[in-house]
Write a protein that holds these residues in place. Structure first.
Motif, mmCIF file in Angstrom:
data_model
loop_
_atom_site.group_PDB
_atom_site.id
_atom_site.type_symbol
_atom_site.label_atom_id
_atom_site.label_comp_id
_atom_site.label_asym_id
_atom_site.label_seq_id
_atom_site.Cartn_x
_atom_site.Cartn_y
_atom_site.Cartn_z
ATOM 1 N N SER A 76 0.733 -1.144 -0.016
ATOM 2 C CA SER A 76 -0.029 0.428 -0.262
ATOM 3 C C SER A 76 0.954 1.131 0.303
ATOM 4 O O SER A 76 0.120 2.443 0.121
ATOM 5 C CB SER A 76 -0.966 0.102 1.206
ATOM 6 N N GLY A 191 -3.517 -5.358 9.799
ATOM 7 C CA GLY A 191 -3.568 -4.919 8.308
ATOM 8 C C GLY A 191 -2.893 -6.611 8.037
ATOM 9 O O GLY A 191 -3.746 -7.274 7.629
ATOM 10 N N THR A 192 -1.823 -7.195 7.959
ATOM 11 C CA THR A 192 -0.768 -7.976 7.871
ATOM 12 C C THR A 192 -1.298 -8.863 8.595
ATOM 13 O O THR A 192 -1.029 -9.811 8.773
ATOM 14 C CB THR A 192 0.439 -7.792 6.895
ATOM 15 N N GLU A 216 -10.218 -2.712 14.178
ATOM 16 C CA GLU A 216 -10.613 -2.647 12.489
ATOM 17 C C GLU A 216 -11.812 -1.162 12.708
ATOM 18 O O GLU A 216 -12.304 -0.685 13.252
ATOM 19 C CB GLU A 216 -12.395 -3.902 12.919
ATOM 20 N N GLN A 236 -5.623 3.399 5.467
ATOM 21 C CA GLN A 236 -4.717 2.929 4.130
ATOM 22 C C GLN A 236 -3.846 1.995 4.743
ATOM 23 O O GLN A 236 -3.145 1.729 5.829
ATOM 24 C CB GLN A 236 -4.701 4.344 3.475
ATOM 25 N N GLY A 237 -3.507 0.873 4.035
ATOM 26 C CA GLY A 237 -2.699 -0.349 4.467
ATOM 27 C C GLY A 237 -3.382 -1.370 4.896
ATOM 28 O O GLY A 237 -2.361 -2.281 5.954
ATOM 29 N N SER A 238 -4.147 -1.538 6.090
ATOM 30 C CA SER A 238 -4.981 -1.904 7.321
ATOM 31 C C SER A 238 -6.311 -2.531 6.624
ATOM 32 O O SER A 238 -7.162 -2.200 5.071
ATOM 33 C CB SER A 238 -4.631 -1.146 8.509
ATOM 34 N N SER A 239 -6.770 -3.725 7.412
ATOM 35 C CA SER A 239 -8.278 -4.099 7.597
ATOM 36 C C SER A 239 -8.529 -3.871 5.806
ATOM 37 O O SER A 239 -9.801 -3.738 5.832
ATOM 38 C CB SER A 239 -9.061 -3.212 8.262
ATOM 39 N N TYR A 240 -8.687 -5.097 5.453
ATOM 40 C CA TYR A 240 -9.286 -5.377 3.946
ATOM 41 C C TYR A 240 -10.073 -6.197 4.085
ATOM 42 O O TYR A 240 -10.674 -6.890 2.633
ATOM 43 C CB TYR A 240 -8.329 -6.313 3.123
ATOM 44 N N THR A 281 -4.446 5.594 9.990
ATOM 45 C CA THR A 281 -4.387 4.604 11.358
ATOM 46 C C THR A 281 -4.246 4.604 12.137
ATOM 47 O O THR A 281 -4.825 3.802 13.122
ATOM 48 C CB THR A 281 -3.654 3.365 10.217
ATOM 49 N N CYS A 307 1.385 4.524 13.208
ATOM 50 C CA CYS A 307 2.372 4.359 12.278
ATOM 51 C C CYS A 307 2.493 4.333 11.542
ATOM 52 O O CYS A 307 3.969 3.570 11.156
ATOM 53 C CB CYS A 307 1.017 3.249 12.320
#
Length: 322
Positions: A76, A191-192, A216, A236-240, A281, A307
């Protein structure tokens, strides 16, 4: 001697050992005390520098990378920026594959660091600044295709155990040392899952009573097992809206949610009241921490993560009040 009191031989030695900052203005008059790990002070401006260094160095030790090789990763932006720094120093060609929905500042930073950026269009109905799990799948497909075509090393942060190992060995240990073990609650947006799982595993190994809570988006509480009303959000970059491969349910003691509006408002408060310019985030993390700090027992110590830097979102609506 930490990396902020020594001469470093390269930017790699400047990664980590970030300050833990008491948010004394935001939590004033609240029962709980909030401490935030200032990951935006790492060379690449985010917590992802830690995993970038570890994933590359572990691959070198395992013989998966040799001089002159090409490195490919889906990102991301933040992991890519960390990898661009590591690859620049170590002499690897780096290709960052990312969604068009991510902020333009990130791709500009990547290019400035010498990375090649491959942009992947968002899926149907995609919105800039709101990358979904569907968008991420498209990015991963393209990333794996490029890596196969070039016979390159595919980092695969979403499944790479070095992601968790980096945070277990550094971030979690640093938090424990900085507070001398006096921690009641750790919380983080997932995220990951590398940061959450790494930090939680270290903290719980030292004191199983420490509560570790996953944060979340209110519209996509998939880890909590609740309905996803919208996979599109601003964290952005988290919680997909999907359970990441590195996730460990056994380390999670509960779940919190934040809305986009709460994340934005808190990020703005962090800048205006604490002098900390951070991203969406980080705003979400602190918004969740503030909710806990209002209802917990007096003197409860809450730790979370800042972050990344707000510099990566200046073109967004984060700091522009409409």
């Amino acid at each position: 001697m930490n990396n902020r009191s020594k001469v470093c031989s390269s930017a790699l030695e400047a990664i980590g050992n970030t300050p833990l900052i008491r948010l004394a203005r935001l939590d004033a008059d609240l029962p709980g005390q909030i401490y935030a790990k200032a990951e935006f002070l790492s060379p690449g401006g985010s917590m992802k520098d830690r995993i970038a260094r570890q994933m590359i160095e572990d691959a070198e030790r395992a013989g998966k990378l040799k001089p002159g090789d090409t490195v490919v990763e889906v990102t991301s932006g933040n992991t890519g920026i960390g990898l661009a720094i590591v690859c620049a120093i170590k002499g690897y060609r780096f290709i960052a594959v990312m969604s068009e929905g991510n902020s333009p500042e990130r791709r500009m930073i990547l290019q400035a660091l010498g990375a090649k950026v491959e942009l992947v269009p968002q899926g149907p109905g995609g919105k800039p600044g709101q990358v979904t799990g569907q968008d991420l799948k498209l990015v991963e497909e393209r990333g794996r295709q490029i890596a196969q075509e070039l016979q390159a090393f595919f980092v695969d942060q979403f499944h790479n155990p070095s992601n968790v190992a980096a945070h277990a060995a550094t971030t979690g240990q640093e938090i424990w040392d900085q507070l001398e073990g006096k921690i009641d609650i750790f919380l983080d947006v997932v995220g990951t899952a590398g940061t959450f799982v790494g930090v939680a595993s270290t903290l719980k190994a030292k004191n199983p009573a420490i509560r570790c809570l996953a944060v979340e988006p209110a519209s996509a509480p998939v880890l909590a097992g609740k309905p996803v009303t919208s996979p599109q959000h601003k964290l952005q970059g988290s919680s997909y809206a999907m359970i990441p491969g590195l996730w460990r349910q056994d380390l999670c003691d509960g779940y919190l949610t934040v809305t986009d509006e709460e994340a934005v408002a808190t990020a703005r408060r962090l800048a205006a009241e604490e002098g900390l310019l951070v991203g969406y985030t980080a705003g979400g993390n602190v918004a969740a921490a503030l909710k806990l700090a209002k209802e917990c027992a007096p003197g409860t110590t809450i730790v979370t993560i800042l972050c990344d830097s707000g510099m990566k979102y200046l073109s967004s609506d984060l700091f522009v009040k409409s």
